[in-house]
Write an enzyme that holds these catalytic residues in place. Structure first.
Site, PDB file in Angstrom:
ATOM      1  N   ARG A   1      41.214  28.816  56.827  1.00 40.71           N
ATOM      2  CA  ARG A   1      41.372  30.043  56.232  1.00 40.71           C
ATOM      3  C   ARG A   1      43.168  30.088  55.992  1.00 40.71           C
ATOM      4  O   ARG A   1      43.658  29.972  56.956  1.00 40.71           O
ATOM      5  CB  ARG A   1      41.120  31.245  57.077  1.00 40.71           C
ATOM      6  CG  ARG A   1      39.461  31.437  57.099  1.00 40.71           C
ATOM      7  CD  ARG A   1      38.909  32.690  57.350  1.00 40.71           C
ATOM      8  NE  ARG A   1      39.012  33.637  56.274  1.00 40.71           N
ATOM      9  CZ  ARG A   1      38.919  34.889  56.320  1.00 40.71           C
ATOM     10  NH1 ARG A   1      38.489  35.453  57.373  1.00 40.71           N
ATOM     11  NH2 ARG A   1      39.016  35.716  55.476  1.00 40.71           N
TER      12      ARG A   1
ATOM     13  N   ASN B   1      46.950  42.020  54.214  1.00 43.99           N
ATOM     14  CA  ASN B   1      46.024  42.366  55.168  1.00 43.99           C
ATOM     15  C   ASN B   1      44.653  42.612  54.051  1.00 43.99           C
ATOM     16  O   ASN B   1      44.766  42.254  52.903  1.00 43.99           O
ATOM     17  CB  ASN B   1      46.020  43.840  55.690  1.00 43.99           C
ATOM     18  CG  ASN B   1      45.173  44.085  56.750  1.00 43.99           C
ATOM     19  OD1 ASN B   1      44.542  43.143  57.583  1.00 43.99           O
ATOM     20  ND2 ASN B   1      44.556  45.384  56.886  1.00 43.99           N
ATOM     21  N   LYS B   2      43.454  42.677  54.691  1.00 45.12           N
ATOM     22  CA  LYS B   2      42.312  42.867  53.985  1.00 45.12           C
ATOM     23  C   LYS B   2      42.363  43.743  52.707  1.00 45.12           C
ATOM     24  O   LYS B   2      43.080  44.435  52.661  1.00 45.12           O
ATOM     25  CB  LYS B   2      41.149  43.364  54.794  1.00 45.12           C
ATOM     26  CG  LYS B   2      39.692  43.632  54.110  1.00 45.12           C
ATOM     27  CD  LYS B   2      39.115  42.209  53.764  1.00 45.12           C
ATOM     28  CE  LYS B   2      39.294  41.136  54.613  1.00 45.12           C
ATOM     29  NZ  LYS B   2      39.041  39.771  54.085  1.00 45.12           N
TER      30      LYS B   2
ATOM     31  N   ASP C   1      47.228  40.298  58.427  1.00 43.38           N
ATOM     32  CA  ASP C   1      46.826  38.817  58.760  1.00 43.38           C
ATOM     33  C   ASP C   1      48.197  37.901  58.504  1.00 43.38           C
ATOM     34  O   ASP C   1      48.188  36.836  59.108  1.00 43.38           O
ATOM     35  CB  ASP C   1      45.894  38.419  57.403  1.00 43.38           C
ATOM     36  CG  ASP C   1      44.437  38.649  58.060  1.00 43.38           C
ATOM     37  OD1 ASP C   1      44.118  39.810  57.987  1.00 43.38           O
ATOM     38  OD2 ASP C   1      43.672  37.806  58.382  1.00 43.38           O
TER      39      ASP C   1
ATOM     40  N   ALA D   1      42.232  37.713  62.264  1.00 42.79           N
ATOM     41  CA  ALA D   1      43.339  36.900  62.410  1.00 42.79           C
ATOM     42  C   ALA D   1      43.538  36.340  63.968  1.00 42.79           C
ATOM     43  O   ALA D   1      43.717  35.262  64.162  1.00 42.79           O
ATOM     44  CB  ALA D   1      44.799  37.517  61.732  1.00 42.79           C
TER      45      ALA D   1
ATOM     46  N   ARG E   1      36.020  35.876  62.676  1.00 40.06           N
ATOM     47  CA  ARG E   1      37.086  36.444  61.763  1.00 40.06           C
ATOM     48  C   ARG E   1      37.924  37.288  62.419  1.00 40.06           C
ATOM     49  O   ARG E   1      37.473  37.628  63.442  1.00 40.06           O
ATOM     50  CB  ARG E   1      36.283  37.036  60.532  1.00 40.06           C
ATOM     51  CG  ARG E   1      35.178  37.812  61.292  1.00 40.06           C
ATOM     52  CD  ARG E   1      35.207  39.451  60.493  1.00 40.06           C
ATOM     53  NE  ARG E   1      36.324  40.023  60.360  1.00 40.06           N
ATOM     54  CZ  ARG E   1      36.700  40.853  61.081  1.00 40.06           C
ATOM     55  NH1 ARG E   1      36.182  41.048  62.311  1.00 40.06           N
ATOM     56  NH2 ARG E   1      37.828  41.593  60.961  1.00 40.06           N
TER      57      ARG E   1
HETATM   58  O1  MRU Z   1      38.638  38.213  56.421  1.00 42.94           O
HETATM   59  P1  MRU Z   1      38.683  38.880  57.595  1.00 42.94           P
HETATM   60  O2  MRU Z   1      37.681  39.737  58.251  1.00 42.94           O
HETATM   61  O3  MRU Z   1      38.864  37.985  58.658  1.00 42.94           O
HETATM   62  O4  MRU Z   1      40.117  39.931  57.643  1.00 42.94           O
HETATM   63  C1  MRU Z   1      40.464  40.294  58.815  1.00 42.94           C
HETATM   64  C2  MRU Z   1      41.444  41.522  58.554  1.00 42.94           C
HETATM   65  O5  MRU Z   1      42.002  41.495  57.448  1.00 42.94           O
HETATM   66  C3  MRU Z   1      42.117  42.355  59.597  1.00 42.94           C
HETATM   67  O6  MRU Z   1      42.625  43.582  59.351  1.00 42.94           O
HETATM   68  C4  MRU Z   1      43.228  41.495  60.369  1.00 42.94           C
HETATM   69  O7  MRU Z   1      42.656  40.110  60.414  1.00 42.94           O
HETATM   70  C5  MRU Z   1      43.893  41.909  61.327  1.00 42.94           C
HETATM   71  S1  MRU Z   1      42.843  42.657  62.560  1.00 42.94           S
HETATM   72  C6  MRU Z   1      43.070  42.039  64.162  1.00 42.94           C
END
Ligand code: MRU
Length: 349
Positions: free
Chosen positions: A86, A238-239, A228, A51, A49
């Protein structure tokens, strides 16, 4: 393919391996990812996981498959499956399109492998660029709040937001990291803490809802998060939970910085409304799963809303930290990303 080693992805003795992030911090289990069907499943299940990492892992898998004799048709079908694994992280689609483009003219597997290796090497360099730009914003003694996991487990380099923190700490700045646990899948509690322990950087784990208390108490000087997908106007996906952090930071006058490589910018999305947001299974919210097994704490049939990401409007971004520049909120909203794409090469160099 060449041997390769990062915190969560490696190629050893002709095997492409991924660290199963769903079992961290308790167990470090490496799984085969050379078969693109298996890799797509690892990505969907968040064993792999972050991005930038999913972009690199996907193209490494496609390259491994091509190098081991898969036909052009099979490679293209595998790439399509991976592309759909994804939907929000644009790094995934962009990296896959890039390796297929490199192989396009007469389906050259060697060119595809070389491009996948170049994407991985670039990710390392992009992380160092972000760390240099972001590090300049941090001062000795700062408390930094972060959300999700944005370190070496989410990239093949030092990381995005957490990479900034790590390099600044290595340069001698004394920082304290407040780690949002990051409901529902707990990437902060399980992964960011695991990384910070390894690097010896002091931290405090909090539940997501505690962040505003620390902000009001003056314990947080900056917020650094990942991204992301970033739309042309600077809106940032983002998350899930990032938007709430940005609102709280804005209320308390605390600078809020998404940190991302150029590969996360999607100029085809005019604004955040155009970014597809992944919705995930209800059971992720009804309970929790980990190395210990699964626990459900709400009725099995309870109605659930589970978007994996949210969108923070550019107006709440104090400045976006990229590998090649830092853009303020007003620069973003006046088309700064578009201007940067013209001024600098769109592909990482
Ligand atoms: O669902 P995930 O764990 O893949 O989400 C990750 C994030 O939201 C990160 O903040 C994002 O990918 C950037 S970090 C390099």
């Amino acid at each position: 393919m060449k041997e390769f080693e990062s915190l969560g992805l490696r190629i050893r003795n002709d095997r492409l391996l991924v660290l199963d992030q769903t079992l961290l911090p308790d167990r470090e289990v490496w799984l085969d990812g050379g078969d693109p069907g298996a890799m797509a499943e690892h990505i969907r299940e968040l064993r792999v996981r972050g991005a930038p990492l999913i972009g690199v892992a996907a193209v490494m898998s496609v390259a491994w498959f091509a190098e081991h004799g898969a036909s052009e048709g099979d490679v293209r079908a595998a790439a399509a499956r991976l592309r759909a694994a994804r939907p929000t992280a644009v790094n995934l689609m962009a990296a896959i399109d890039r390796v297929l483009d490199a192989a396009a003219s007469f389906f050259d597997a060697d060119a595809l492998v070389a491009e996948a290796e170049a994407i991985a090497a670039e990710d390392v360099a992009l992380c160092e660029g972000m760390a240099a730009h972001g590090g300049a914003l941090l001062e000795d003694g700062d408390g930094v709040l972060t959300h999700c996991n944005t370190g070496g487990l989410a990239t093949v380099g030092v990381g995005t937001a957490l990479g900034v923190v790590r390099r600044a700490a290595e340069s001698g700045k004394r920082l304290h990291v407040y780690v949002d646990e990051t409901r529902p899948l707990l990437q902060g509690a399980r992964l960011t803490t695991w990384e910070l322990e390894r690097y010896g950087i002091p931290y405090t784990l909090i539940t997501d809802s505690m962040a505003p208390i620390l902000m009001r108490a003056g314990r947080v000087q900056r917020v650094l998060v990942g991204a992301d997908r970033i739309a042309r106007n600077g809106d940032v996906a983002n998350k899930v939970g990032t938007y709430a952090v940005a609102v709280a930071a804005h209320h308390h006058g605390i600078p809020f910085h998404p940190v991302a490589p150029w590969t996360t910018v999607d100029l085809r999305c005019a604004d955040g409304a155009a970014i597809p947001i992944e919705e995930r299974p209800a059971d992720e919210v009804r309970g929790v799963r980990g190395s210990f097994g699964a626990v459900r704490w709400s009725p099995g049939g309870s109605a659930v809303y589970n978007p994996a990401f949210d969108v923070t409007p550019a107006v709440l971004v104090t400045a976006l930290v990229l590998d090649r520049a830092v853009l303020t909120s007003s620069e973003l909203r006046s088309g700064g990303l578009g201007r940067l794409a013209v001024a600098a090469p769109v592909r990482a160099s």
